[in-house]
Design a protein around this motif. Structure first.
Motif, PDB file in Angstrom:
ATOM      1  N   GLN A  65     -41.902  30.568  18.909  1.00  0.00           N
ATOM      2  CA  GLN A  65     -40.611  31.059  19.380  1.00  0.00           C
ATOM      3  C   GLN A  65     -40.503  30.700  20.852  1.00  0.00           C
TER       4      GLN A  65
ATOM      5  N   LYS B 262     -39.111  34.187   7.665  1.00  0.00           N
ATOM      6  CA  LYS B 262     -39.210  32.830   7.109  1.00  0.00           C
ATOM      7  C   LYS B 262     -39.187  32.861   5.590  1.00  0.00           C
TER       8      LYS B 262
ATOM      9  N   VAL C 288     -42.835  28.436   2.584  1.00  0.00           N
ATOM     10  CA  VAL C 288     -43.604  28.923   3.738  1.00  0.00           C
ATOM     11  C   VAL C 288     -45.089  28.628   3.514  1.00  0.00           C
TER      12      VAL C 288
ATOM     13  N   TYR D 154     -47.397  27.905  14.138  1.00  0.00           N
ATOM     14  CA  TYR D 154     -46.476  27.033  13.394  1.00  0.00           C
ATOM     15  C   TYR D 154     -45.013  27.337  13.717  1.00  0.00           C
ATOM     16  N   TYR D 155     -44.680  28.614  13.798  1.00  0.00           N
ATOM     17  CA  TYR D 155     -43.294  29.015  14.046  1.00  0.00           C
ATOM     18  C   TYR D 155     -43.122  29.505  15.477  1.00  0.00           C
TER      19      TYR D 155
ATOM     20  N   GLU E 280     -45.715  24.974   4.151  1.00  0.00           N
ATOM     21  CA  GLU E 280     -45.653  24.658   5.578  1.00  0.00           C
ATOM     22  C   GLU E 280     -46.934  25.084   6.298  1.00  0.00           C
TER      23      GLU E 280
ATOM     24  N   ILE F  61     -42.131  37.563  11.780  1.00  0.00           N
ATOM     25  CA  ILE F  61     -41.781  36.141  11.673  1.00  0.00           C
ATOM     26  C   ILE F  61     -41.976  35.679  10.234  1.00  0.00           C
TER      27      ILE F  61
END
Length: 75
Positions: free
Chosen positions: A54, A10, A19, A51-52, A22, A6
């Motif tokens: 899925q 990103k 990134v 944070y990311y 973030e 991931i």
């Protein structure tokens, strides 16, 4: 998908700087994690996954015919 994959996606999509911003981490930290040179990266991996996130969204359908599915989606 694992956290390292991931992270690398990103970075490719955006940049190390974006990134890092973030995630609230330094560019150096992100770079080291991406290159597998950061000691004990588990906390950072958790932060990346959080944070990311899925998400997989399920859909119920009455057919597997693609043309029919498109018609159902349009309705």
């Amino acid at each position: 998908m694992d956290s390292l994959k991931i992270l690398k996606e990103k970075i490719k999509e955006k940049s190390i700087g974006k990134v890092a911003k973030e995630l609230g981490l330094s560019k150096t930290t992100i770079s080291l994690v991406a290159r597998k040179q950061y000691p004990n990266p588990q906390k950072i991996y958790s932060k990346i996954k959080e944070y990311y996130k899925q998400e997989i969204i399920g859909v119920e359908s009455s057919t597997t015919d693609l043309i029919q599915l498109l018609k159902e989606i349009e309705e």
